[in-house]
Design an enzyme around this catalytic site. Structure first.
Site, mmCIF file in Angstrom:
data_model
loop_
_atom_site.group_PDB
_atom_site.id
_atom_site.type_symbol
_atom_site.label_atom_id
_atom_site.label_comp_id
_atom_site.label_asym_id
_atom_site.label_seq_id
_atom_site.Cartn_x
_atom_site.Cartn_y
_atom_site.Cartn_z
ATOM 1 N N TYR A 1 0.835 -1.203 0.000
ATOM 2 C CA TYR A 1 0.000 0.000 0.000
ATOM 3 C C TYR A 1 0.871 1.255 0.000
ATOM 4 O O TYR A 1 0.647 2.185 -0.787
ATOM 5 C CB TYR A 1 -0.913 -0.018 1.213
ATOM 6 C CG TYR A 1 -1.978 1.048 1.225
ATOM 7 C CD1 TYR A 1 -2.873 1.177 0.171
ATOM 8 C CD2 TYR A 1 -2.117 1.915 2.310
ATOM 9 C CE1 TYR A 1 -3.867 2.142 0.186
ATOM 10 C CE2 TYR A 1 -3.104 2.883 2.332
ATOM 11 C CZ TYR A 1 -3.977 2.989 1.277
ATOM 12 O OH TYR A 1 -4.957 3.957 1.294
ATOM 13 N N LYS B 1 1.047 3.972 -3.133
ATOM 14 C CA LYS B 1 0.637 5.366 -2.953
ATOM 15 C C LYS B 1 1.810 6.312 -3.211
ATOM 16 O O LYS B 1 1.627 7.406 -3.771
ATOM 17 C CB LYS B 1 0.063 5.572 -1.551
ATOM 18 C CG LYS B 1 -1.303 4.929 -1.353
ATOM 19 C CD LYS B 1 -2.329 5.450 -2.342
ATOM 20 C CE LYS B 1 -3.713 4.900 -2.108
ATOM 21 N NZ LYS B 1 -4.692 5.337 -3.136
ATOM 22 N N THR C 1 -16.786 6.469 4.615
ATOM 23 C CA THR C 1 -17.271 5.618 3.534
ATOM 24 C C THR C 1 -18.143 4.504 4.105
ATOM 25 O O THR C 1 -18.208 4.294 5.326
ATOM 26 C CB THR C 1 -16.096 4.990 2.784
ATOM 27 O OG1 THR C 1 -15.367 4.146 3.707
ATOM 28 C CG2 THR C 1 -15.163 6.046 2.218
#
Length: 279
Positions: free
Chosen positions: A175, A179, A210
């Site tokens: 991750y 990014k 979310t």
């Protein structure tokens, strides 16, 4: 509130989550918003969460914009190419591209393998592949097809939705690396597109409410959280700024941009910008 009447935008991965919120934020400003994703009917998503591209498009239209849903798998270059051909044929322009689609973390809030991982060597190898194929590469490919449209009109805005993990060592190897790649890609694209008056930025949301976050709300401190639509309002304000090129090539924090443009969240609050150490 920003006014984007006559503006054409594309938000990738907008069936739900941050992508849906961005589409809504652009729609309420009056933009025509193309919404991509793979979920065309309820119950068919790769995650156990609600939302379809058609529901997002309908919500955009209710808010005053024009929502157009297009089923697109952003790991399929032919489908992406056809998407941009359609936008060019129907609109003749593209003013905003928001690269939001992502892969590899579909089950983050489902309590499955994530809760058992103790290091990158225990994570599935597919995590790396999906983060780069359905994330970084998908952002690159969409930008490749968007750039000629924006160059022809000598204006445009490309936004890579990124995160503080790019600047931290403790948010997972795949991750964090993906990014960070997104951030560098935005900076390099900004350099090459500057002469054409096309701005490219990376944008860091804070803690966004979310569907996935709210599903696991008991694990989060939501006191300084952001609605998904807040991110859309921030992008709308940036897109409406005639001097937005001053931000091109930068990593921007959504809540800090909101302070600059006096953007308020849908609950009437303005979230506080967090730092890398806090994220």
């Amino acid at each position: 509130m920003a006014v984007l009447t006559g503006t054409v935008a594309l938000v990738t991965g907008a069936s739900r989550g941050v992508g849906k919120g961005i589409a809504l934020g652009l729609g309420e400003a009056g933009a025509t918003v193309y919404i991509t994703g793979r979920t065309v009917a309820a119950g068919q998503a790769a995650v156990d969460l609600p939302g379809t591209i058609h529901e997002t498009a309908e919500a955009v239209t209710r808010l005053g914009g024009r929502g157009i849903a297009v089923r697109c798998n952003h790991t399929n270059d032919d489908e992406v190419r056809e998407l941009f051909r359609r936008i060019q044929a129907e609109q003749g322009r593209l003013d905003i591209l928001v690269n939001n689609v992502w892969g590899g973390y579909e089950f983050y809030n489902d309590g499955t393998e994530f809760w058992n991982e103790k290091g990158f060597w225990t994570a599935p190898l597919s995590r790396w592949d999906k983060s780069f194929q359905a994330g970084v590469r998908a952002h690159y490919v969409a930008s490749v097809f968007a750039a000629p449209l924006m160059i022809a009109q000598e204006s445009g805005l490309i936004v890579n939705i990124s995160f503080f993990a790019a600047q931290r060592d403790d948010r997972g190897v795949a991750y964090g690396a993906a990014k960070a790649a997104d951030d560098r890609m935005a900076a390099c694209m900004a350099h090459e597109l500057r002469e054409y008056n096309v701005a490219v930025v990376s944008l860091y949301p804070g803690l966004v409410r979310t569907e996935g976050v709210m599903k696991a709300a008991q694990f989060f401190d939501l006191s300084n959280s952001e609605s998904p639509q807040f991110i859309g309002r921030v992008i709308a304000a940036l897109a409406a700024d005639p001097e937005r090129m001053r931000h091109s090539g930068q990593v921007l924090v959504a809540a800090a941009v909101a302070q600059e443009y006096d953007v308020i969240d849908i609950d009437g609050k303005r979230p506080r910008p967090v730092t890398v150490d806090e994220a």
